[in-house]
Motif scaffolding. Structure first.
Motif, PDB file in Angstrom:
ATOM      1  N   ASN A 222       0.854  -1.191   0.000  1.00  0.00           N
ATOM      2  CA  ASN A 222       0.000   0.000   0.000  1.00  0.00           C
ATOM      3  C   ASN A 222       0.885   1.234   0.000  1.00  0.00           C
ATOM      4  O   ASN A 222       1.557   1.526   0.982  1.00  0.00           O
ATOM      5  N   VAL A 223       0.898   1.943  -1.132  1.00  0.00           N
ATOM      6  CA  VAL A 223       1.777   3.095  -1.269  1.00  0.00           C
ATOM      7  C   VAL A 223       1.405   4.166  -0.251  1.00  0.00           C
ATOM      8  O   VAL A 223       0.232   4.428   0.013  1.00  0.00           O
ATOM      9  N   ARG A 224       2.401   4.779   0.354  1.00  0.00           N
ATOM     10  CA  ARG A 224       2.207   5.772   1.411  1.00  0.00           C
ATOM     11  C   ARG A 224       2.743   7.129   0.962  1.00  0.00           C
ATOM     12  O   ARG A 224       3.474   7.221  -0.015  1.00  0.00           O
ATOM     13  N   LEU A 225       2.388   8.148   1.712  1.00  0.00           N
ATOM     14  CA  LEU A 225       2.853   9.483   1.407  1.00  0.00           C
ATOM     15  C   LEU A 225       4.380   9.528   1.358  1.00  0.00           C
ATOM     16  O   LEU A 225       4.969  10.140   0.467  1.00  0.00           O
ATOM     17  N   GLU A 226       5.025   8.866   2.302  1.00  0.00           N
ATOM     18  CA  GLU A 226       6.486   8.920   2.343  1.00  0.00           C
ATOM     19  C   GLU A 226       7.120   8.256   1.117  1.00  0.00           C
ATOM     20  O   GLU A 226       8.251   8.583   0.741  1.00  0.00           O
ATOM     21  N   ASP A 227       6.402   7.332   0.483  1.00  0.00           N
ATOM     22  CA  ASP A 227       6.925   6.725  -0.738  1.00  0.00           C
ATOM     23  C   ASP A 227       6.966   7.744  -1.869  1.00  0.00           C
ATOM     24  O   ASP A 227       7.894   7.740  -2.686  1.00  0.00           O
ATOM     25  N   PHE A 228       5.973   8.611  -1.933  1.00  0.00           N
ATOM     26  CA  PHE A 228       6.004   9.709  -2.895  1.00  0.00           C
ATOM     27  C   PHE A 228       7.109  10.699  -2.536  1.00  0.00           C
ATOM     28  O   PHE A 228       7.889  11.136  -3.386  1.00  0.00           O
ATOM     29  N   GLN A 229       7.152  11.069  -1.257  1.00  0.00           N
ATOM     30  CA  GLN A 229       8.108  12.080  -0.817  1.00  0.00           C
ATOM     31  C   GLN A 229       9.548  11.646  -1.046  1.00  0.00           C
ATOM     32  O   GLN A 229      10.404  12.460  -1.407  1.00  0.00           O
ATOM     33  N   GLN A 230       9.821  10.371  -0.838  1.00  0.00           N
ATOM     34  CA  GLN A 230      11.190   9.883  -0.876  1.00  0.00           C
ATOM     35  C   GLN A 230      11.600   9.324  -2.242  1.00  0.00           C
ATOM     36  O   GLN A 230      12.659   8.710  -2.360  1.00  0.00           O
ATOM     37  N   SER A 231      10.778   9.556  -3.243  1.00  0.00           N
ATOM     38  CA  SER A 231      11.103   9.115  -4.605  1.00  0.00           C
ATOM     39  C   SER A 231      11.343  10.331  -5.493  1.00  0.00           C
ATOM     40  O   SER A 231      10.759  11.397  -5.286  1.00  0.00           O
ATOM     41  N   ASP A 232      12.203  10.152  -6.493  1.00  0.00           N
ATOM     42  CA  ASP A 232      12.587  11.253  -7.375  1.00  0.00           C
ATOM     43  C   ASP A 232      11.836  11.237  -8.705  1.00  0.00           C
ATOM     44  O   ASP A 232      11.536  12.289  -9.271  1.00  0.00           O
ATOM     45  N   VAL A 233      11.558  10.042  -9.209  1.00  0.00           N
ATOM     46  CA  VAL A 233      10.892   9.869 -10.496  1.00  0.00           C
ATOM     47  C   VAL A 233       9.903   8.719 -10.358  1.00  0.00           C
ATOM     48  O   VAL A 233      10.174   7.739  -9.653  1.00  0.00           O
ATOM     49  N   MET A 234       8.772   8.838 -11.047  1.00  0.00           N
ATOM     50  CA  MET A 234       7.838   7.717 -11.121  1.00  0.00           C
ATOM     51  C   MET A 234       7.913   7.093 -12.507  1.00  0.00           C
ATOM     52  O   MET A 234       7.997   7.793 -13.515  1.00  0.00           O
ATOM     53  N   LEU A 235       7.865   5.764 -12.543  1.00  0.00           N
ATOM     54  CA  LEU A 235       7.682   5.005 -13.773  1.00  0.00           C
ATOM     55  C   LEU A 235       6.297   4.395 -13.699  1.00  0.00           C
ATOM     56  O   LEU A 235       5.954   3.738 -12.707  1.00  0.00           O
ATOM     57  N   CYS A 236       5.491   4.592 -14.737  1.00  0.00           N
ATOM     58  CA  CYS A 236       4.087   4.188 -14.653  1.00  0.00           C
ATOM     59  C   CYS A 236       3.568   3.862 -16.055  1.00  0.00           C
ATOM     60  O   CYS A 236       4.329   3.686 -17.002  1.00  0.00           O
ATOM     61  N   ASP A 237       2.234   3.755 -16.161  1.00  0.00           N
ATOM     62  CA  ASP A 237       1.577   3.533 -17.452  1.00  0.00           C
ATOM     63  C   ASP A 237       0.465   4.567 -17.608  1.00  0.00           C
ATOM     64  O   ASP A 237       0.694   5.682 -18.038  1.00  0.00           O
ATOM     65  N   SER A 238      -0.763   4.201 -17.205  1.00  0.00           N
ATOM     66  CA  SER A 238      -1.880   5.147 -17.329  1.00  0.00           C
ATOM     67  C   SER A 238      -2.689   5.245 -16.040  1.00  0.00           C
ATOM     68  O   SER A 238      -3.871   5.563 -16.062  1.00  0.00           O
ATOM     69  N   SER A 239      -2.070   4.973 -14.917  1.00  0.00           N
ATOM     70  CA  SER A 239      -2.758   5.032 -13.628  1.00  0.00           C
ATOM     71  C   SER A 239      -2.915   6.475 -13.160  1.00  0.00           C
ATOM     72  O   SER A 239      -2.068   7.331 -13.428  1.00  0.00           O
ATOM     73  N   SER A 240      -3.995   6.729 -12.409  1.00  0.00           N
ATOM     74  CA  SER A 240      -4.195   8.079 -11.863  1.00  0.00           C
ATOM     75  C   SER A 240      -3.188   8.407 -10.770  1.00  0.00           C
ATOM     76  O   SER A 240      -3.096   9.556 -10.329  1.00  0.00           O
ATOM     77  N   ILE A 241      -2.410   7.421 -10.340  1.00  0.00           N
ATOM     78  CA  ILE A 241      -1.355   7.679  -9.353  1.00  0.00           C
ATOM     79  C   ILE A 241      -0.313   8.644  -9.930  1.00  0.00           C
ATOM     80  O   ILE A 241       0.415   9.307  -9.181  1.00  0.00           O
TER      81      ILE A 241
END
Length: 354
Positions: A222-241
């Motif tokens: 379960n992704v948490r706020l700190e996972d966003f805060q402590q990451s520099d770049v996201m790799l994704c597809d078409s998710s609203s995340i």
């Protein structure tokens, strides 16, 4: 006498949406309880109030029930409030809002709490058309804490990989070999998170094994706020995340995004992923300007008061609109199917019969 509210909880992503709202409710001296649908992961904490049966919810008699999924039980008491589980980013490539599931009106809700212009403008048109619900632009409950100042001080870049569950759109089956290669060859940390509706356990176990074998990889249920805060770049597809990450003024690399634009570094071949991440880590000015513009179109506020606006919307509806606007459609077939699924026939709310 304190007001009472209920969180109608269907999937694990609901916890991060409801908990900021819970904090705002408690700060006002009011009360809130959780009702978990069958099959929903039980992640409740000791201090969170649980209602285990439909009878419990009825006896609790909340002023409002919040839902971040598309359905809520119509026969339960309280104002039915949609607070959404994501943003309308056209995940399936919808160019017409009428075809976007985010804007589907099923006749369950009294209030829609929209996040920003991208959702408010069309929902206001739907409000005028249907006249049995009210729309309030409140901002999204989940992101109130996203705008707290946070400074990343990591020498090793961190890549957050997230993916949608939609068949034919999810990048998870296509990017395993690429991510595995980058884990072994680049001085990057990785955090891997997957939509709770993904049910391909063989594939998920491959990613779990990758995390178990390499110290620079973490698997996150379960992704948490700190996972966003402590990451520099996201790799994704078409998710609203994608948009949640961009709210922190950070770039996103996408693989075969269904609705690409200048705010994304979109690639169509797995061979392009590495170079795109390298570019994102450099944060080009032109890209970051597009990221900021895109985020503000979808999320209107940066003041951390979205949850208060949601509660104020409930109060306004209760005082000024409840019982004064057009009645919701009967939806007899949908209601029958829902009750038949639950095998629940005991309680008919007065407003349902009118």
């Amino acid at each position: 006498m304190p007001k009472r509210y209920v969180f109608f909880t269907t999937l694990s992503y609901a916890y991060s949406i409801y908990r900021p709202l819970q904090e705002a409710i408690r700060a006002r001296g009011d009360e809130v309880a959780w009702f978990l649908e069958d099959g929903c992961p039980d992640l409740l904490k000791e201090d969170e109030v649980r209602l285990t049966t439909l009878k419990d919810v009825i006896e609790y008699n909340p002023l409002a029930i919040f839902a971040c999924a598309n359905v809520i039980y119509h026969f339960l008491p309280g104002i039915k409030v949609s607070v959404f589980h994501g943003y309308p980013i056209g995940k399936r490539g919808e160019k017409n809002q009428e075809k976007d599931d985010h804007f589907s009106i099923r006749g369950w809700f009294d209030i829609y709490c929209t996040q920003g212009p991208s959702s408010t403008e069309y929902f206001k048109k739907l409000e005028a058309k249907h006249q049995f619900f009210k729309v309030y632009q409140t901002g999204w409950a989940k992101v109130d804490s996203y705008f707290d100042e946070y400074n990343q001080q990591s020498e090793v870049p961190t890549i957050l990989y997230g993916t949608t569950f939609s068949k034919g759109i999810s990048s998870a089956p296509h990017l395993f070999d690429t991510i595995s290669h980058l884990v072994k060859t680049k001085n990057w940390n990785w955090r891997l998170t997957f939509h709770p509706k993904i049910n391909d356990q063989v594939l998920l176990n491959k990613y779990r094994a990758l995390a178990a074998e390499h110290s620079n990889v973490s698997f996150i249920d379960n992704v948490r706020l700190e996972d966003f805060q402590q990451s520099d770049v996201m790799l994704c597809d078409s998710s609203s995340i994608i948009l949640e990450f961009m709210l922190m003024d950070k770039p996103v690399v996408t693989y075969r995004n269904t609705n690409p634009g200048k705010h994304l570094l979109n690639v169509t071949s797995v061979s392009e992923v590495e170079n795109a991440i390298e570019t994102a880590l450099r944060r080009p000015d032109a890209l970051m300007k597009e990221v900021n513009s895109f985020a503000r179109y979808h999320e209107a506020y940066r003041d951390g008061n979205n949850c208060d606006r949601i509660l104020n919307a409930v109060d306004d509806f209760n005082e000024n609109h409840k019982g004064k606007i057009k009645k919701k459609p009967l939806n007899l077939w949908r209601k029958f199917r829902l009750r038949n699924k639950l095998k629940y026939w005991k309680y008919f709310e007065r407003s349902e019969r009118m």
